[in-house]
Design an enzyme around this catalytic site. Structure first.
Site, PDB file in Angstrom:
ATOM      1  N   HIS A  63     -11.283  -1.293   2.631  1.00  0.00           N
ATOM      2  CA  HIS A  63     -12.033  -0.932   4.039  1.00  0.00           C
ATOM      3  C   HIS A  63     -11.629   0.687   4.500  1.00  0.00           C
ATOM      4  O   HIS A  63     -12.213   1.029   5.351  1.00  0.00           O
ATOM      5  CB  HIS A  63     -11.306  -1.651   5.147  1.00  0.00           C
ATOM      6  CG  HIS A  63      -9.811  -1.522   5.265  1.00  0.00           C
ATOM      7  ND1 HIS A  63      -9.073  -2.055   4.290  1.00  0.00           N
ATOM      8  CD2 HIS A  63      -9.284  -1.012   5.884  1.00  0.00           C
ATOM      9  CE1 HIS A  63      -7.813  -1.481   4.498  1.00  0.00           C
ATOM     10  NE2 HIS A  63      -7.870  -0.934   5.725  1.00  0.00           N
ATOM     11  N   GLU A 104       0.841  -1.279   0.055  1.00  0.00           N
ATOM     12  CA  GLU A 104      -0.078   0.012   0.036  1.00  0.00           C
ATOM     13  C   GLU A 104       0.946   1.189   0.055  1.00  0.00           C
ATOM     14  O   GLU A 104       1.649   1.419   0.898  1.00  0.00           O
ATOM     15  CB  GLU A 104      -0.965  -0.191   1.453  1.00  0.00           C
ATOM     16  CG  GLU A 104      -1.964   1.044   1.095  1.00  0.00           C
ATOM     17  CD  GLU A 104      -2.542   1.573   2.595  1.00  0.00           C
ATOM     18  OE1 GLU A 104      -3.701   2.081   2.560  1.00  0.00           O
ATOM     19  OE2 GLU A 104      -1.921   1.421   3.641  1.00  0.00           O
TER      20      GLU A 104
HETATM   21  O1  ISL Z   1      -7.234   7.061   2.111  1.00  0.00           O
HETATM   22  C1  ISL Z   1      -6.550   7.355   2.955  1.00  0.00           C
HETATM   23  C2  ISL Z   1      -6.379   8.963   2.896  1.00  0.00           C
HETATM   24  O2  ISL Z   1      -7.628   9.350   3.181  1.00  0.00           O
HETATM   25  C3  ISL Z   1      -6.167   6.657   4.052  1.00  0.00           C
HETATM   26  O3  ISL Z   1      -7.401   6.117   4.702  1.00  0.00           O
HETATM   27  C4  ISL Z   1      -5.060   5.821   3.989  1.00  0.00           C
HETATM   28  O4  ISL Z   1      -5.449   4.894   2.966  1.00  0.00           O
HETATM   29  C5  ISL Z   1      -4.687   5.336   4.978  1.00  0.00           C
HETATM   30  O5  ISL Z   1      -5.090   5.837   6.190  1.00  0.00           O
HETATM   31  C6  ISL Z   1      -3.632   4.321   5.203  1.00  0.00           C
HETATM   32  O6  ISL Z   1      -4.247   3.019   5.319  1.00  0.00           O
HETATM   33  C7  ISL Z   1      -3.800   1.957   6.106  1.00  0.00           C
HETATM   34  O7  ISL Z   1      -3.144   2.176   7.169  1.00  0.00           O
HETATM   35  C8  ISL Z   1      -3.730   3.086   8.240  1.00  0.00           C
HETATM   36  C9  ISL Z   1      -5.307   2.140   8.671  1.00  0.00           C
HETATM   37  O8  ISL Z   1      -5.896   2.960   9.355  1.00  0.00           O
HETATM   38  C10 ISL Z   1      -5.775   1.797   7.225  1.00  0.00           C
HETATM   39  O9  ISL Z   1      -7.048   1.140   7.434  1.00  0.00           O
HETATM   40  C11 ISL Z   1      -4.818   1.170   6.305  1.00  0.00           C
HETATM   41  O10 ISL Z   1      -5.500   0.590   5.013  1.00  0.00           O
HETATM   42  C12 ISL Z   1      -2.871   2.839   9.428  1.00  0.00           C
HETATM   43  O11 ISL Z   1      -2.460   1.761   9.837  1.00  0.00           O
END
Ligand code: ISL
Ligand code: CA
Length: 562
Positions: free
Chosen positions: A336, A262
């Site tokens: 999610h 990611e």
């Molecule tokens: O899309 C976003 C920007 O608004 C965020 O949701 C971003 O994708 C994100 O916060 C990073 O995501 C990941 O790490 C976070 C967690 O809260 C997310 O659920 C996860 O997918 C921290 O671990």
């Protein structure tokens, strides 16, 4: 021609365990619940399941704050339940991809509990600690070591009274960032990954992996509307590729795995490195450009967003063409963290929900890359009509909406509408299995509100009904499995200036596919390229489906020339 890999032909189905299926009536989805639903996922045709975190966690960020990487969250079950899930999945031909959350841990992880005891604790350097700004007192406004803002609002620094230093948290203060520059941290992470792979899991989705290497000296950044510099600015720091190559050498290369990183804030050049076709780092990444296509001007995600098809096309085209020949792509409309795609990019009214969900499926699944389906997307689940801010559990939208109101960036009276459009909880409402009480998700009280449309939008109906979104997704997935053109064909965007139609071609040797999707609720004229005029309809979302020179509301057609 690129060397073919199994994960290039695969379709991944993402499960958010808390909201999938509850086996014991406590209102929280669990591992046994998932195991019971595996045949449903196999039937859809998915090859891989990505499980959002199932590890021990105090749930400040629903499992993305891990307190023990080798234990299962008791609410979700036991390690035996996990082993059973893995075994049953493998029997059904489904692979399991774990979520690897190693940019940060929970503040309840033993490493952090030790680290904050004293400056000379052996675990101190597992995290990122800094003194207050010179001449300032720790804890007073502006004394933070730099001006970076957290993804969840406020500063990325939290002051620790006991030791008189700040620690960094790009997310919640209960998610302290690990110090990847410390070789011991890398050893710990790589050992833990090996432990899971030896257990038999099939790969990892790596949470915010682009953020693990912080820029040298942690310099101040350019502040935005909130007064803070963006957390995403520290993406792809100086040692990022070095650390990923080390991970690949020491762990990934020893197993046959699927990996996806990611990568918020990633550039094209960097993405080509992350997901390079030689396979020295990761198989593919998630980029975020298209997730910003509807952001409100100057406000960002948590404002009154407006869908803009040209932005969406531009972002998808950029990644389809930019990675061609260099790296493998991933394809997603949902996860999610994002609102539901049918509400966001399609039309969730009674009249158009199914048509537009199928149109979006067509548009995504016929592009080049590995497609991801997020639970409920395959039945066209929609955003939730939240009645009050109290119904929201999500830390990111709650904090950011509050912050944006305080800073005058959005109006208080718009807050609920912002949540309805953008809260991460739109994706997290429980999976809708049938039209019985609580949508068949639980016999107890669901941990998060259930979307009231479950009476009509549910898996039981969708599986049984031939013309449902589920059965359409099943066809799309089956088509990919039969077609090298869909997996490997070169992508070319058509009519880039159209505000109504997303159209493209795919080409492989002498084979061609023409895809056109109407993103509006009215008829639009499309020109089928001359060379596609004699083709046959591969798939379309209208029952009489044929391109008649016009596209009806939310119509999608794919025409192949063999
Ligand atoms: O899309 C976003 C920007 O608004 C965020 O949701 C971003 O994708 C994100 O916060 C990073 O995501 C990941 O790490 C976070 C967690 O809260 C997310 O659920 C996860 O997918 C921290 O671990
Ligand atoms: Ca349960």
């Amino acid at each position: 021609m690129e060397e073919k890999k199994w994960w290039q032909k695969s379709v991944v189905y993402q499960i958010y365990p808390r909201s999938y299926s509850d086996s014991n009536g406590d209102g929280i989805g669990d591992l046994k619940g998932i195991t019971a639903r595996l045949p449903y996922i196999a039937e859809l045709g998915a090859d891989v399941i990505w499980l959002s975190p199932v590890y021990a966690s105090p749930n400040d960020d629903n499992g993305y704050d891990i307190s023990d990487y080798r234990a299962i969250m008791p609410e979700f079950g036991t390690m035996e339940d996990f082993d059973e899930l893995l075994k049953r999945a493998h029997e059904l031909g489904l692979k399991i991809m774990m979520d690897l959350v190693v940019n940060h841990t929970s503040d309840e992880h033993n490493w952090f509990k030790e680290a904050k005891k004293s400056k000379d604790n052996p675990y101190r350097d597992y995290y990122i600690w800094r003194d207050p700004r010179p001449g300032m007192k720790g804890g007073e406004p502006g004394a933070e070591p730099n001006n970076w803002g957290s993804c969840f609002g406020g500063s990325v620094w939290k002051y620790d009274e006991t030791t008189g230093q700040y620690f960094m948290h790009l997310f919640s203060p209960r998610q302290p960032d690990l110090n990847w520059d410390n070789p011991k941290v890398r050893d710990e992470v790589f050992d833990m990954m090996t432990w899971w792979l030896k257990k038999g899991v099939d790969g990892f989705r790596m949470d915010v992996i682009s953020l693990i290497s912080k820029p040298a000296g942690l310099p101040d950044g350019v502040p935005g509307e909130t007064g803070y510099a963006s957390w995403a600015d520290c993406a792809t720091g100086p040692h990022l590729h070095e650390y990923l190559r080390e991970m690949n050498d020491r762990v990934l290369s020893k197993f046959d795995v699927i990996t996806v990183g990611e990568c918020p804030g990633v550039s094209m050049e960097e993405a080509r490195n992350y997901a390079n076709l030689e396979g020295s780092e990761l198989n593919m990444i998630f980029q975020f450009d298209h997730m910003g296509c509807d952001y409100a001007d100057g406000v960002g995600r948590y404002g009154l967003t407006v869908m803009n098809l040209q932005n969406l096309k531009e972002a998808m085209n950029k990644w389809e063409t930019g990675l061609e020949g260099y790296a493998w792509n991933s394809l997603y409309w949902n996860n999610h963290d994002q609102p539901r795609c049918v509400s966001r990019f399609g039309n969730d009214s009674k009249e158009y929900r199914e048509l537009s969900a199928k149109m979006l499926g067509t548009c995504l699944h016929l592009m080049k890359g590995t497609p991801y389906v997020y639970q409920g997307e395959e039945i066209g689940m929609t955003n939730c009509p939240w009645n009050s801010l109290d119904e929201i559990n999500d830390i990111e939208s709650s904090n950011n909406v509050r912050q944006n109101i305080e800073k005058g960036i959005i109006r208080k009276e718009d807050a609920l509408e912002v949540m309805r459009r953008q809260s991460r909880d739109n994706a997290r409402t429980p999976m809708q299995w049938d039209d019985s009480e609580n949508a068949g998700f639980t016999t107890g009280k669901p941990w998060l509100r259930i979307n009231p449309d479950y009476v009509t939008v549910n898996a039981k109906d969708a599986v049984a009904r031939e013309d449902s979104v589920y059965n359409y997704y099943k066809k799309l997935i089956a088509l990919r499995k039969k077609s090298d053109l869909i997996v490997y064909g070169k992508f070319e965007l058509l009519y880039p200036d159209s505000k109504e139609v997303f159209a493209y071609t795919r080409t492989l040797d002498d084979k061609k596919l023409f895809v056109a999707c109407n993103f509006t609720d009215h008829d639009v004229d499309i020109a089928v390229p001359d060379e596609c005029k004699n083709g046959s309809l591969l798939i379309g979302n209208y029952p009489d489906g044929n391109a008649s020179g016009k596209l009806r509301p939310y119509e999608a057609v794919a025409i192949s020339l063999d």
